[in-house]
Motif scaffolding. Structure first.
Motif, PDB file in Angstrom:
ATOM      1  N   GLY A 116      34.274  60.122  99.145  1.00 29.62           N
ATOM      2  CA  GLY A 116      35.603  60.307  98.589  1.00 29.62           C
ATOM      3  C   GLY A 116      36.117  59.118  97.815  1.00 29.62           C
ATOM      4  O   GLY A 116      37.320  59.019  97.546  1.00 29.62           O
ATOM      5  N   GLU A 117      35.232  58.215  97.416  1.00 23.19           N
ATOM      6  CA  GLU A 117      35.625  57.034  96.652  1.00 23.19           C
ATOM      7  C   GLU A 117      35.342  57.281  95.172  1.00 23.19           C
ATOM      8  O   GLU A 117      34.191  57.397  94.759  1.00 23.19           O
ATOM      9  CB  GLU A 117      34.858  55.801  97.138  1.00 23.19           C
ATOM     10  N   LEU A 118      36.398  57.347  94.370  1.00 27.05           N
ATOM     11  CA  LEU A 118      36.270  57.640  92.944  1.00 27.05           C
ATOM     12  C   LEU A 118      36.373  56.397  92.070  1.00 27.05           C
ATOM     13  O   LEU A 118      36.316  56.499  90.852  1.00 27.05           O
ATOM     14  CB  LEU A 118      37.339  58.660  92.515  1.00 27.05           C
ATOM     15  N   GLY A 119      36.529  55.245  92.673  1.00 29.27           N
ATOM     16  CA  GLY A 119      36.571  54.016  91.892  1.00 29.27           C
ATOM     17  C   GLY A 119      37.974  53.555  91.589  1.00 29.27           C
ATOM     18  O   GLY A 119      38.970  54.073  92.109  1.00 29.27           O
ATOM     19  N   LYS A 134      43.727  52.891  92.487  1.00 28.44           N
ATOM     20  CA  LYS A 134      42.534  53.698  92.675  1.00 28.44           C
ATOM     21  C   LYS A 134      42.662  55.007  91.900  1.00 28.44           C
ATOM     22  O   LYS A 134      43.757  55.523  91.703  1.00 28.44           O
ATOM     23  CB  LYS A 134      42.313  53.991  94.154  1.00 28.44           C
ATOM     24  N   VAL A 135      41.510  55.512  91.477  1.00 26.39           N
ATOM     25  CA  VAL A 135      41.504  56.779  90.751  1.00 26.39           C
ATOM     26  C   VAL A 135      42.089  57.898  91.613  1.00 26.39           C
ATOM     27  O   VAL A 135      42.847  58.739  91.127  1.00 26.39           O
ATOM     28  CB  VAL A 135      40.065  57.126  90.316  1.00 26.39           C
ATOM     29  N   SER A 136      41.742  57.915  92.874  1.00 31.02           N
ATOM     30  CA  SER A 136      42.254  58.955  93.771  1.00 31.02           C
ATOM     31  C   SER A 136      43.773  58.912  93.864  1.00 31.02           C
ATOM     32  O   SER A 136      44.433  59.960  93.933  1.00 31.02           O
ATOM     33  CB  SER A 136      41.640  58.807  95.163  1.00 31.02           C
ATOM     34  N   ASP A 137      44.352  57.712  93.834  1.00 33.87           N
ATOM     35  CA  ASP A 137      45.806  57.596  93.898  1.00 33.87           C
ATOM     36  C   ASP A 137      46.453  58.087  92.602  1.00 33.87           C
ATOM     37  O   ASP A 137      47.505  58.740  92.628  1.00 33.87           O
ATOM     38  CB  ASP A 137      46.206  56.142  94.158  1.00 33.87           C
ATOM     39  N   GLY A 146      31.359  49.904  88.561  1.00 31.23           N
ATOM     40  CA  GLY A 146      30.070  50.594  88.561  1.00 31.23           C
ATOM     41  C   GLY A 146      29.453  50.746  87.204  1.00 31.23           C
ATOM     42  O   GLY A 146      28.783  51.745  86.921  1.00 31.23           O
ATOM     43  N   THR A 147      29.656  49.788  86.305  1.00 30.58           N
ATOM     44  CA  THR A 147      29.082  49.866  84.966  1.00 30.58           C
ATOM     45  C   THR A 147      28.793  48.474  84.462  1.00 30.58           C
ATOM     46  O   THR A 147      29.509  47.516  84.779  1.00 30.58           O
ATOM     47  CB  THR A 147      30.032  50.582  83.989  1.00 30.58           C
TER      48      THR A 147
END
Length: 332
Positions: free
Chosen positions: A82-85, A94-97, A61-62
């Motif tokens: 809930g998707e943090l990238g 994943k960031v969430s993990d 996203g950049t």
């Protein structure tokens, strides 16, 4: 009801502002996370073509062709889902993990340490304030000096004394590396054993602030009319101390404790770094060092929600306990 609606609206606005800053600030830092990721892949012997770079830019996203506004709207949409990238520093995780793996360690370590230091500090502060002018007053400067000692220096002293010299505790890590993480007794025992020394560092460093604050409020409360009336009624000293003086003196400390719980999720970066503890603080430092926008945003978001939630809980609690808070809010 209007009081609670105003509070909810205020914190929703604060959450939106924090989320917006969370999007803007990491993008003001020098460097590009895609360049860092490409460099890591090339160091491993891989080749990166323009199509792969474009895919990574879209994924993170950049740096894409879209405007900042489009990235911002996409960022908000991902948050709602809930998707943090994807994390650059822990790619392809994943960031969430990453947060889910490290956050429980920090909550247990810093949360329990904060609770223990609060209970000890408030209890000792109430006793010192009640018996002011005695030898117990010497606890105030002693604990204040310990609070002024830098975290890393105190941690290194404890490591040198209790780990290196006496061998009572392990030097670093969150558990014995030969064990598989799980909920079995052996692993939990190892995790507790490895967490004692970091927890001791946090407790020693923070107990002085709670003690001093409670002691001062206790001294102030003892001069109030309701305490003097309780003495005139001939009530027991223990009852006066606990039910009258300490019960009212502890309110500011409870508010401070609730707010400090919000910062628990941010971890203790220095302590986790010294002890190589697998908490959220070390992940945040790793994200900053690698310009990992997604991980920084995810961690800051969790911290923001925790702090705002703690402040909201304190405001609502005060509204329930003290009706004057609601009345003053209604007048204003």
């Amino acid at each position: 009801m209007n009081y609670y609606l105003r509070k909810a609206a205020f914190y929703l606005a604060a959450l939106w502002a924090a989320v917006t800053l969370n999007f803007v600030i990491p993008r003001m830092l020098p460097g590009n996370p895609v360049d860092i990721l490409m460099a890591k892949l090339q160091q491993r012997g891989g080749t990166v073509d323009p199509a792969a770079r474009k895919a990574y830019e879209t994924l993170l996203g950049t740096g894409g062709d879209g405007s900042v506004v489009q990235e911002y709207l996409s960022y908000l949409g991902n948050l709602l889902r809930g998707e943090l990238g994807v994390s650059v520093s822990a790619f392809p995780a994943k960031v969430s993990d990453v947060i889910a793996d490290s956050l429980p360690w920090t909550i247990v370590l810093v949360g329990l340490s904060t609770l223990l230091s609060f209970l000890l500090g408030v209890g000792l502060g109430a006793l010192v304030g009640w018996k002011r002018g005695t030898w117990l007053d010497s606890l105030v400067p002693a604990t204040t000096v310990l609070s002024a000692v830098p975290y890393f220096w105190l941690a290194l002293i404890l490591v040198a004394l209790l780990s290196t010299s006496l061998g009572w505790f392990p030097l670093n890590g969150g558990y014995d590396v030969v064990l598989d993480p799980g909920w079995d007794g052996e692993f939990l025992g190892s995790a507790i054993y490895h967490g004692i020394l970091p927890a001791l560092t946090i407790v020693i460093s923070s107990i002085g602030g709670w003690l001093l604050g409670m002691r001062n409020m206790m001294v102030s409360a003892m001069s109030e009319d309701y305490v003097l009336t309780a003495r005139a009624k001939g009530l027991k000293n223990s009852r006066i101390m606990i039910r009258y003086a300490a019960r009212n003196a502890v309110l500011p400390s409870v508010a401070g404790f609730a707010i400090s719980l919000g910062f628990v999720v941010s971890g203790s970066i220095v302590t986790e770094l010294v002890f190589s503890y697998p908490g959220i603080g070390s992940k945040l430092l790793q994200a900053v060092q690698n310009n990992d926008y997604a991980l920084m945003q995810g961690i800051f978001l969790v911290i923001t929600i925790a702090v705002l939630g703690a402040n909201l809980a304190v405001d609502l609690l005060y509204g329930l306990i003290d009706a004057r808070t609601r009345d003053r809010s209604a007048v204003s």
